[in-house]
Design a protein around this motif. Structure first.
Motif, PDB file in Angstrom:
ATOM      1  N   VAL A 150      59.420  45.028  59.447  1.00 47.45           N
ATOM      2  CA  VAL A 150      59.288  44.243  58.199  1.00 47.45           C
ATOM      3  C   VAL A 150      58.904  45.220  57.092  1.00 47.45           C
ATOM      4  CG1 VAL A 150      58.098  42.337  57.050  1.00 47.45           C
ATOM      5  CG2 VAL A 150      58.461  42.262  59.537  1.00 47.45           C
ATOM      6  N   SER A 151      59.696  45.243  56.040  1.00 45.61           N
ATOM      7  CA  SER A 151      59.501  46.326  55.067  1.00 45.61           C
ATOM      8  C   SER A 151      58.591  45.945  53.902  1.00 45.61           C
ATOM      9  CB  SER A 151      60.858  46.782  54.526  1.00 45.61           C
ATOM     10  OG  SER A 151      61.501  45.679  53.921  1.00 45.61           O
ATOM     11  N   ARG A 152      58.264  44.660  53.797  1.00 48.54           N
ATOM     12  CA  ARG A 152      57.432  44.267  52.643  1.00 48.54           C
ATOM     13  C   ARG A 152      56.351  43.274  53.046  1.00 48.54           C
ATOM     14  NH1 ARG A 152      60.028  43.607  46.892  1.00 48.54           N
ATOM     15  NH2 ARG A 152      60.862  45.518  47.792  1.00 48.54           N
ATOM     16  N   VAL A 153      55.117  43.569  52.603  1.00 52.46           N
ATOM     17  CA  VAL A 153      53.997  42.674  52.884  1.00 52.46           C
ATOM     18  C   VAL A 153      53.215  42.454  51.590  1.00 52.46           C
ATOM     19  CG1 VAL A 153      51.917  42.284  54.256  1.00 52.46           C
ATOM     20  CG2 VAL A 153      53.825  43.554  55.261  1.00 52.46           C
ATOM     21  N   VAL A 154      52.970  41.196  51.274  1.00 56.17           N
ATOM     22  CA  VAL A 154      52.132  40.844  50.131  1.00 56.17           C
ATOM     23  C   VAL A 154      50.781  40.401  50.699  1.00 56.17           C
ATOM     24  CG1 VAL A 154      51.885  39.352  48.104  1.00 56.17           C
ATOM     25  CG2 VAL A 154      54.175  40.046  48.878  1.00 56.17           C
ATOM     26  N   LEU A 155      49.714  41.071  50.282  1.00 54.28           N
ATOM     27  CA  LEU A 155      48.388  40.761  50.806  1.00 54.28           C
ATOM     28  C   LEU A 155      47.592  39.975  49.778  1.00 54.28           C
ATOM     29  CD1 LEU A 155      47.345  44.245  52.311  1.00 54.28           C
ATOM     30  CD2 LEU A 155      48.304  42.268  53.549  1.00 54.28           C
ATOM     31  N   ALA A 156      46.985  38.871  50.221  1.00 53.61           N
ATOM     32  CA  ALA A 156      46.122  38.091  49.321  1.00 53.61           C
ATOM     33  C   ALA A 156      44.764  38.766  49.244  1.00 53.61           C
ATOM     34  CB  ALA A 156      45.983  36.657  49.839  1.00 53.61           C
ATOM     35  N   SER A 157      44.580  39.551  48.189  1.00 56.11           N
ATOM     36  CA  SER A 157      43.249  40.077  47.904  1.00 56.11           C
ATOM     37  C   SER A 157      42.551  39.087  46.974  1.00 56.11           C
ATOM     38  CB  SER A 157      43.344  41.473  47.289  1.00 56.11           C
ATOM     39  OG  SER A 157      42.042  41.999  47.106  1.00 56.11           O
ATOM     40  N   SER A 158      41.452  39.505  46.412  1.00 58.49           N
ATOM     41  CA  SER A 158      40.675  38.538  45.624  1.00 58.49           C
ATOM     42  C   SER A 158      39.938  39.243  44.494  1.00 58.49           C
ATOM     43  CB  SER A 158      39.648  37.849  46.532  1.00 58.49           C
ATOM     44  OG  SER A 158      38.724  37.099  45.766  1.00 58.49           O
ATOM     45  N   ASN A 159      39.640  38.444  43.462  1.00 60.87           N
ATOM     46  CA  ASN A 159      38.784  38.954  42.378  1.00 60.87           C
ATOM     47  C   ASN A 159      37.432  39.418  42.932  1.00 60.87           C
ATOM     48  OD1 ASN A 159      36.590  36.662  41.678  1.00 60.87           O
ATOM     49  ND2 ASN A 159      38.506  35.655  42.247  1.00 60.87           N
ATOM     50  N   HIS A 160      37.049  38.899  44.113  1.00 63.93           N
ATOM     51  CA  HIS A 160      35.732  39.258  44.654  1.00 63.93           C
ATOM     52  C   HIS A 160      35.698  40.674  45.237  1.00 63.93           C
ATOM     53  CE1 HIS A 160      34.272  35.403  43.574  1.00 63.93           C
ATOM     54  NE2 HIS A 160      35.351  34.850  44.130  1.00 63.93           N
ATOM     55  N   ALA A 161      36.871  41.313  45.332  1.00 62.96           N
ATOM     56  CA  ALA A 161      36.903  42.750  45.679  1.00 62.96           C
ATOM     57  C   ALA A 161      36.279  43.569  44.558  1.00 62.96           C
ATOM     58  CB  ALA A 161      38.330  43.209  45.940  1.00 62.96           C
ATOM     59  N   VAL A 162      36.316  42.998  43.351  1.00 63.89           N
ATOM     60  CA  VAL A 162      35.723  43.669  42.183  1.00 63.89           C
ATOM     61  C   VAL A 162      34.736  42.733  41.485  1.00 63.89           C
ATOM     62  CG1 VAL A 162      37.566  45.339  41.720  1.00 63.89           C
ATOM     63  CG2 VAL A 162      37.781  43.027  40.828  1.00 63.89           C
ATOM     64  N   GLY A 163      34.144  41.832  42.287  1.00 63.19           N
ATOM     65  CA  GLY A 163      33.313  40.768  41.707  1.00 63.19           C
ATOM     66  C   GLY A 163      32.124  41.256  40.915  1.00 63.19           C
ATOM     67  N   TYR A 164      31.683  42.485  41.204  1.00 60.76           N
ATOM     68  CA  TYR A 164      30.530  43.036  40.468  1.00 60.76           C
ATOM     69  C   TYR A 164      30.941  43.793  39.214  1.00 60.76           C
ATOM     70  CZ  TYR A 164      26.051  41.918  42.526  1.00 60.76           C
ATOM     71  OH  TYR A 164      24.893  41.269  42.878  1.00 60.76           O
TER      72      TYR A 164
END
Ligand code: NAI
Ligand code: 15L
Length: 269
Positions: free
Chosen positions: A105-119
């Motif tokens: 599978v050549s493409r993956v979209v990952l659900a990240s979040s604003n909380h990765a940079v929440g601070y």
């Protein structure tokens, strides 16, 4: 690439439920995976359903068979114990990426979040908003898990040439629910537009982009998502008058109340 067969993990969750009808296309098969059983009424020749865990390598191996792209939404979507977040979000995403690699599978979209940079402080980057690739400043173990999967996605791109797009989603619900979400809202229709852009982009490589609508009160940059082809059609401002009067003022930090969430305590909401 438009994605003939697209696997959506966590397809039974809030965003998955909002996306299923919106991502249907005559030339596309949606393969929906969730721990929870999806209604069988959702099944037709363009929909395939898998009930199982994304943490299970065998389940993911068969889920990835003949798949063109993955939209990885599944996992824990709020604060929880360190152990569970590592097992489901971090190890689970590794299982997804590894199964994708083995299946080609050549493409993956990952659900990240604003909380990765929440601070990160709202306004810290000036009028254009916080850049999509701003270094992580997680506000919770949950936010840490999202920062970790972004980094893992980068590794899978660098090592194996997979296209990996990490979307730092703001708040994707039918409508904004409080003052903060007038800034962070991603309308369901815009979410579908954004995911379509992620599927269609020519050789995107590794990207981190923001997933929000073109909100009047936006505090993050849309430039990176627009470079990928995303065009927002929505603005949370049309709901401003219906936000409850007693609701909180705009927060100092992008993560809002998550900065006060006790670390490692499952969020009951
Ligand atoms: P949700 O909690 O409503 O849905 C998550 C889904 O994942 C559920 O249906 C759950 O059964 C499934 N799931 C959990 N563990 C699983 C496993 N081991 N195997 C298979 N399926 C599993 O979350 P929501 O709101 O739909 O969010 C989707 C993704 O987007 C999550 O990764 C979340 O962290 C992320 N996100 C969501 C935002 C939002 O505003 N809704 C904002 C930022 C990020
Ligand atoms: C998230 O990451 C959560 O999954 C979602 O439930 C909301 O809390 C959203 O962020 C938000 O910050 O509004």
């Amino acid at each position: 690439m438009g994605g003939h067969r697209v696997l959506i993990t966590g397809a039974g969750g809030g965003i998955g439920t909002l996306m299923r009808a919106r991502l249907r296309r005559p030339d596309r098969v949606l393969r929906l995976l969730d721990l929870a059983e999806l209604p069988s009424a959702a099944t037709d020749e363009q929909v395939e359903i898998i009930t199982g865990s994304l943490t299970d390598a065998d389940t993911m191996a068969s889920a990835c068979r003949e798949v063109d792209a993955i939209i990885h939404l599944g996992g824990i979507s709020r604060e929880d114990s360190w152990e569970r977040l590592l097992a489901v979000n971090v190890d689970g995403t590794h299982t997804v990426l590894e199964a994708a690699r083995q299946a080609g599978v050549s493409r993956v979209v990952l659900a990240s979040s604003n909380h990765a940079v929440g601070y990160r402080i709202v306004g810290e980057s000036g009028p254009n908003g916080i850049a999509a690739e701003a270094a992580p400043r997680p506000d919770t173990y949950y936010g840490f898990s999202k920062a970790a999967i972004e980094v893992l996605g980068s590794l899978y791109h660098s090592r194996f040439g997979m296209d990996v797009i990490c979307v730092r989603i703001g708040s994707c619900f039918e409508r904004p629910r409080d003052v903060r979400e007038l800034s962070t809202w991603l309308s369901p229709d815009d979410a579908a537009r954004l995911l379509e852009a992620c599927l269609a982009a020519e050789s995107p490589g590794f990207r981190v982009i923001w997933g929000v609508s073109k909100n009047t009160r936006a505090v993050v940059s849309l430039r990176e998502a627009e470079e990928l082809g995303y065009r927002s059609n929505d603005d949370a401002e049309r709901f401003a008058a219906s936000i409850p009067a007693g609701s909180t003022a705009a927060p100092t930090y992008i993560g809002g109340s998550f900065i006060e969430t006790p670390l490692g305590e499952p969020d009951p909401h």
